[in-house]
Motif scaffolding. Structure first.
Motif, PDB file in Angstrom:
ATOM      1  N   LEU A 251       0.805  -1.234   0.000  1.00  0.00           N
ATOM      2  CA  LEU A 251       0.000   0.000   0.000  1.00  0.00           C
ATOM      3  C   LEU A 251       0.835   1.280   0.000  1.00  0.00           C
ATOM      4  N   TYR A 270      -4.410  -0.968  -9.040  1.00  0.00           N
ATOM      5  CA  TYR A 270      -5.134  -1.891  -8.145  1.00  0.00           C
ATOM      6  C   TYR A 270      -6.397  -2.401  -8.841  1.00  0.00           C
ATOM      7  N   ARG A 271      -7.117  -1.464  -9.505  1.00  0.00           N
ATOM      8  CA  ARG A 271      -8.372  -1.850 -10.143  1.00  0.00           C
ATOM      9  C   ARG A 271      -8.099  -2.852 -11.279  1.00  0.00           C
ATOM     10  N   ALA A 274      -7.193  -6.375  -9.920  1.00  0.00           N
ATOM     11  CA  ALA A 274      -8.035  -7.028  -8.894  1.00  0.00           C
ATOM     12  C   ALA A 274      -8.271  -8.527  -9.155  1.00  0.00           C
ATOM     13  N   PHE A 406       1.378  -8.719  -7.392  1.00  0.00           N
ATOM     14  CA  PHE A 406       1.252  -7.280  -7.600  1.00  0.00           C
ATOM     15  C   PHE A 406       2.613  -6.681  -7.974  1.00  0.00           C
TER      16      PHE A 406
END
Ligand code: ASP
Length: 439
Positions: A251, A270-271, A274, A406
């Motif tokens: 984050l 992030y979107r 997902a 990620f």
């Protein structure tokens, strides 16, 4: 529909069942109840746990060696311009090092291995003598200069036999790199051979992991039989420490990289990612998630297939930010639990070994245990201590795998931007000063 037959349950559910049954069995039998005269239940639990740990240790050298050699040798494949390869390797090394340093800082601040000023060795039922461990750790170290000496052992076979994995890893990286430099006619069969060996080793690993529920039963039962449920407390603190460190990387660090280096809006990343993050979280396997990661990066983040096709498959095996961070926190936790004085030399060795071993960790559930065993051996800590980490591992594995995936996807976006691609995450303008894409 949930099956009533435990053998049909997913492996993680079986491992959970093993932990619960182990805790129950340990509580009921304690450390004195006997199955037959002179044969305590505790010794049986211990035997089962040791058998499982031995099987895991058996995998270390061949798994790490074939994984690194095949991964690094693949770097020089056809159509991979050196520039793209160079940037990718640099990005992966830099972000993994940052992840490890985040873990190092937080584990030193929280000190999960010390409860009320007392190292938690007794609570976790670690058998080895603290003084001997401390002596071994300081004997294994000689400061930073020593670490470099151990990276180049005089005899690679002896290094492997003695579990001196730092030297083995460095050798395998060099070996893989020079395979990648061979002419195609020579390179392809050698790369294919090591790739096949690696896949076979993954088969052996999966086979051993099938026994994890029973192994974990033995490990947990023997700890609980000896010390009761007191072991849970330091392990909860340890798990929270790991989750906090992973959260900082996920984050804070990654968004900063996306914002300042790739110049894109982190929220969009992030979107876009997902589906891949959720898959990583539920499978605990970055390799299994790879197809979805690639789809998200290409279709949603709009990175070119040239960059995606190189950066992501490589990242799924060699770039594991979450795993590297976890390895560091886990080893320091065990060292704290033994009350070992963590000198700069020890911590430096842990950072370097965590970085190098995270390259060799396969993208499958619980793969970091092999790497943690390597690091414990490298700094002179008892490898047996690893058993307690299984207790809460599933949730930590799910989280670190999501961070691994990620990290790879941010790598693809960053490299794409540095390569001058436009349209990545809706960014119409290329990065200033970057060269146009070679597509
Ligand atoms: N499960 C992790 C992955 O697949 C590896 C590990 O840390 O155990 O990325």
């Amino acid at each position: 529909m949930t099956s009533w037959n435990p053998l049909r349950w997913p492996l993680y559910a079986q491992i959970f069942a093993g932990i619960a049954l182990g805790a129950l069995a340990g509580l009921i039998s304690g450390d004195t109840a006997e199955l037959a005269p002179g044969l305590t239940f505790d010794s049986i639990y211990d035997y089962i746990g040791t058998l499982f740990l031995n099987a895991l240790k058996m995998l270390i050298v061949p798994l790490i060696a074939t994984s690194i050699i095949s991964g690094v040798a693949g770097l020089g494949g056809p159509g991979t311009p050196g520039r793209l390869g160079g940037k990718t390797v640099l990005y992966y090394m830099a972000t993994s090092t940052i992840a490890i340093l985040v873990g190092l800082t937080i584990v030193n601040l929280v000190q999960p291995g010390v409860l009320n000023g007392v190292p938690v060795k007794e609570l976790l039922d670690f058998q080895a003598n603290s003084n001997e461990v401390a002596a071994r750790v300081s004997g294994a170290q000689g400061g930073v200069a020593e670490v470099f000496l151990r990276m180049f052992p005089p005899n690679i076979v002896m290094a492997a036999a003695e579990g001196q994995m730092l030297g083995v890893i460095v050798f395998c990286i060099l070996f893989g790199y020079f395979i990648s430099r061979l002419a195609k006619a020579r390179r392809d069969p050698v790369t294919g051979f090591f790739q096949a060996c690696f896949e076979a080793m993954m088969g052996v690993t999966r086979f051993v992991m099938r026994f994890a529920p029973i192994g974990v039963f033995g490990l947990v039962a023997s700890v609980v039989a000896d010390v009761g449920l007191g072991a849970a407390r330091p392990l909860v603190v340890f798990s929270i420490t790991v989750l906090a460190a992973l959260a900082v990387h996920f984050l804070v660090v990654m968004p900063l990289v996306l914002f300042f280096v790739a110049r894109v809006n982190p929220l969009r990343q992030y979107r876009a990612m997902a589906p891949a993050l959720l898959t990583a979280f539920s499978t605990s396997s970055s390799s299994a998630t790879l197809p979805i990661t690639m789809r998200c990066v290409e279709d949603s983040a709009r990175v070119s297939s040239r960059t995606t096709g190189f950066v992501l498959p490589l990242g799924a095996t060699v770039n594991m930010d979450g795993t590297a961070l976890y390895e560091c926190v886990a080893v320091i936790f065990i060292a704290q639990a033994f009350g070992v004085d963590l000198t700069f030399g020890v911590q430096f060795t842990i950072v370097v070994t965590a970085l190098l071993t995270s390259i060799g960790v396969a993208g499958v559930p619980a793969a970091s245990f092999v790497a943690i065993a390597v690091i414990l051996g490298a700094v002179g800590l008892p490898v047996e201590a690893i058993g307690v980490l299984f207790v809460f591992d599933r949730i930590l594995d799910m989280s670190r795998t999501a961070v691994n995936v990620f990290g790879d996807s941010c790598g693809a976006v960053t490299i794409a931007r540095l390569e001058g691609e436009t349209g990545v995450l809706g960014q119409a303008s290329p990065l200033r000063g970057s060269s146009a894409s070679a597509d």
